[in-house]
Write a protein that holds these residues in place. Sequence first.
Motif, PDB file in Angstrom:
ATOM      1  N   TYR A   6      -9.301   3.247  -9.159  1.00 27.00           N
ATOM      2  CA  TYR A   6      -7.985   2.601  -9.138  1.00 27.00           C
ATOM      3  C   TYR A   6      -7.211   3.109  -7.926  1.00 27.00           C
ATOM      4  O   TYR A   6      -6.263   3.871  -8.049  1.00 27.00           O
ATOM      5  CB  TYR A   6      -7.221   2.900 -10.428  1.00 27.00           C
ATOM      6  CG  TYR A   6      -7.919   2.404 -11.667  1.00 27.00           C
ATOM      7  CD1 TYR A   6      -7.685   1.119 -12.148  1.00 27.00           C
ATOM      8  CD2 TYR A   6      -8.822   3.215 -12.352  1.00 27.00           C
ATOM      9  CE1 TYR A   6      -8.329   0.656 -13.287  1.00 27.00           C
ATOM     10  CE2 TYR A   6      -9.478   2.755 -13.496  1.00 27.00           C
ATOM     11  CZ  TYR A   6      -9.222   1.479 -13.945  1.00 27.00           C
ATOM     12  OH  TYR A   6      -9.867   1.017 -15.069  1.00 27.00           O
ATOM     13  N   GLY A   7      -7.628   2.708  -6.761  1.00 26.80           N
ATOM     14  CA  GLY A   7      -7.040   3.190  -5.524  1.00 26.80           C
ATOM     15  C   GLY A   7      -8.138   3.721  -4.622  1.00 26.80           C
ATOM     16  O   GLY A   7      -9.311   3.753  -5.001  1.00 26.80           O
ATOM     17  N   THR A  18      -6.577   8.129 -10.088  1.00 24.34           N
ATOM     18  CA  THR A  18      -7.307   6.946  -9.638  1.00 24.34           C
ATOM     19  C   THR A  18      -8.680   6.811 -10.294  1.00 24.34           C
ATOM     20  O   THR A  18      -9.430   5.893  -9.942  1.00 24.34           O
ATOM     21  CB  THR A  18      -7.508   6.984  -8.109  1.00 24.34           C
ATOM     22  OG1 THR A  18      -8.326   8.108  -7.776  1.00 24.34           O
ATOM     23  CG2 THR A  18      -6.177   7.087  -7.388  1.00 24.34           C
ATOM     24  N   VAL A  69      -0.831  -0.358  -4.387  1.00 22.79           N
ATOM     25  CA  VAL A  69      -2.163   0.269  -4.372  1.00 22.79           C
ATOM     26  C   VAL A  69      -2.112   1.601  -3.626  1.00 22.79           C
ATOM     27  O   VAL A  69      -1.694   1.648  -2.462  1.00 22.79           O
ATOM     28  CB  VAL A  69      -3.194  -0.660  -3.717  1.00 22.79           C
ATOM     29  CG1 VAL A  69      -4.570   0.009  -3.677  1.00 22.79           C
ATOM     30  CG2 VAL A  69      -3.270  -1.986  -4.475  1.00 22.79           C
ATOM     31  N   VAL A  84      -3.982  -1.118 -11.101  1.00 24.12           N
ATOM     32  CA  VAL A  84      -3.308   0.186 -11.037  1.00 24.12           C
ATOM     33  C   VAL A  84      -2.050   0.196 -11.889  1.00 24.12           C
ATOM     34  O   VAL A  84      -1.690   1.230 -12.464  1.00 24.12           O
ATOM     35  CB  VAL A  84      -2.983   0.595  -9.578  1.00 24.12           C
ATOM     36  CG1 VAL A  84      -4.255   0.714  -8.765  1.00 24.12           C
ATOM     37  CG2 VAL A  84      -1.998  -0.360  -8.920  1.00 24.12           C
ATOM     38  N   LEU A 139      -6.706  -4.753  -7.220  1.00 19.65           N
ATOM     39  CA  LEU A 139      -6.300  -3.373  -7.475  1.00 19.65           C
ATOM     40  C   LEU A 139      -4.828  -3.285  -7.862  1.00 19.65           C
ATOM     41  O   LEU A 139      -4.445  -2.451  -8.681  1.00 19.65           O
ATOM     42  CB  LEU A 139      -6.570  -2.513  -6.242  1.00 19.65           C
ATOM     43  CG  LEU A 139      -8.015  -2.084  -6.018  1.00 19.65           C
ATOM     44  CD1 LEU A 139      -8.158  -1.343  -4.691  1.00 19.65           C
ATOM     45  CD2 LEU A 139      -8.497  -1.196  -7.153  1.00 19.65           C
ATOM     46  N   SER A 140      -4.009  -4.126  -7.264  1.00 19.33           N
ATOM     47  CA  SER A 140      -2.579  -4.120  -7.585  1.00 19.33           C
ATOM     48  C   SER A 140      -2.355  -4.344  -9.076  1.00 19.33           C
ATOM     49  O   SER A 140      -1.525  -3.670  -9.707  1.00 19.33           O
ATOM     50  CB  SER A 140      -1.855  -5.196  -6.773  1.00 19.33           C
ATOM     51  OG  SER A 140      -0.500  -5.262  -7.138  1.00 19.33           O
ATOM     52  N   MET A 146       1.847   3.300  -8.468  1.00 21.11           N
ATOM     53  CA  MET A 146       0.853   2.560  -9.237  1.00 21.11           C
ATOM     54  C   MET A 146       1.512   1.712 -10.312  1.00 21.11           C
ATOM     55  O   MET A 146       1.118   0.563 -10.542  1.00 21.11           O
ATOM     56  CB  MET A 146      -0.146   3.532  -9.869  1.00 21.11           C
ATOM     57  CG  MET A 146      -1.048   4.232  -8.862  1.00 21.11           C
ATOM     58  SD  MET A 146      -2.087   5.540  -9.601  1.00 21.11           S
ATOM     59  CE  MET A 146      -3.189   4.559 -10.630  1.00 21.11           C
ATOM     60  N   LEU A 196      -8.327  -2.371   2.858  1.00 20.12           N
ATOM     61  CA  LEU A 196      -7.419  -3.173   2.041  1.00 20.12           C
ATOM     62  C   LEU A 196      -6.831  -4.348   2.831  1.00 20.12           C
ATOM     63  O   LEU A 196      -6.587  -5.413   2.277  1.00 20.12           O
ATOM     64  CB  LEU A 196      -6.293  -2.295   1.488  1.00 20.12           C
ATOM     65  CG  LEU A 196      -6.712  -1.248   0.451  1.00 20.12           C
ATOM     66  CD1 LEU A 196      -5.509  -0.403   0.042  1.00 20.12           C
ATOM     67  CD2 LEU A 196      -7.328  -1.913  -0.783  1.00 20.12           C
ATOM     68  N   ILE A 216       0.847  -1.193   0.000  1.00 17.38           N
ATOM     69  CA  ILE A 216       0.000   0.000   0.000  1.00 17.38           C
ATOM     70  C   ILE A 216       0.883   1.243   0.000  1.00 17.38           C
ATOM     71  O   ILE A 216       1.850   1.328   0.755  1.00 17.38           O
ATOM     72  CB  ILE A 216      -0.923   0.029   1.239  1.00 17.38           C
ATOM     73  CG1 ILE A 216      -1.841  -1.202   1.261  1.00 17.38           C
ATOM     74  CG2 ILE A 216      -1.747   1.312   1.283  1.00 17.38           C
ATOM     75  CD1 ILE A 216      -2.581  -1.371   2.582  1.00 17.38           C
ATOM     76  N   LEU A 228      -7.217  -6.038  -2.615  1.00 12.60           N
ATOM     77  CA  LEU A 228      -5.850  -5.521  -2.708  1.00 12.60           C
ATOM     78  C   LEU A 228      -5.125  -6.113  -3.907  1.00 12.60           C
ATOM     79  O   LEU A 228      -4.466  -5.393  -4.669  1.00 12.60           O
ATOM     80  CB  LEU A 228      -5.088  -5.846  -1.418  1.00 12.60           C
ATOM     81  CG  LEU A 228      -3.639  -5.372  -1.337  1.00 12.60           C
ATOM     82  CD1 LEU A 228      -3.566  -3.852  -1.373  1.00 12.60           C
ATOM     83  CD2 LEU A 228      -2.970  -5.910  -0.075  1.00 12.60           C
TER      84      LEU A 228
END
Length: 245
Positions: free
Chosen positions: A180-181, A175, A162, A213, A209-210, A157, A199, A139, A206
């Motif tokens: 995206y975050g 984002t 994230v 992003v 999104l990883s 990103m 998260l 994060i 998580l």
Amino acid sequence: YALRNSDAAIFLTKESGDIYVQNYNLNPERIHIIPCGFAEEFFPMDKSVAREKTGLYGDPLIIWVAFLRKVKDPMILLRAFSNIVKKYPEARLCYVGSGEMEEHLKRAVEEDKSIQGKVTIKGFIPKDDIPLYLNSADIYVLASQVEPFGVAPMEAMACGTVPILTTLPSFKIMTDNGKYGLLFEPGDQKGLEEQIEKLIKDKPLLERLSRKVAIRASDHFSWKASAEKLVNLYNKVLSDKKGIK
């Protein structure tokens, strides 16, 4: 005067361009939005390899990569982490960056026994090492109260880290309004804690999104993407001027 007599004006965000349209009567048709770009050395790599090289660990590992200045509010993250780590003792926090708040942060860590050994303040590190630190983390947090268009969140990103950012216009652009975050209001410590915990509690989110992003950063904010937009703008301006002749 210079903007009114130019063929095109480049702004980082629509909001900043709108200010000139409203206050200086700039022709909105001449406004073009081209964000900053990040360098090609920022991309996802094996987290275990990155952590072996940086010596960082944590579940999750939260990272701050930015200047340690009051306007960026690094203390809010430290206070939030102090509460987070009580619920999630395996969590770790790392600060990368220098500035007038660095010594203040160090003293705050020394005074809070609950976070000693769980917070690392690296200070300045060479630019070439930053991709390893970003890839070590899960994060990325930046709590800026003012930010034109920060490059560091885009770099995070791009590495698949994230972001949790404040609701500034540039961060909303990065984002896609939090798609995206995650976002929180500047100065809202509770809001930041809630987003971090969201998260931590939802590992599939998580991980999802990883992946997302990293793709968004590459497609929209790389140097290549920004350069293509700039080249297209130059071609348009030159084409329009030829048409006038």
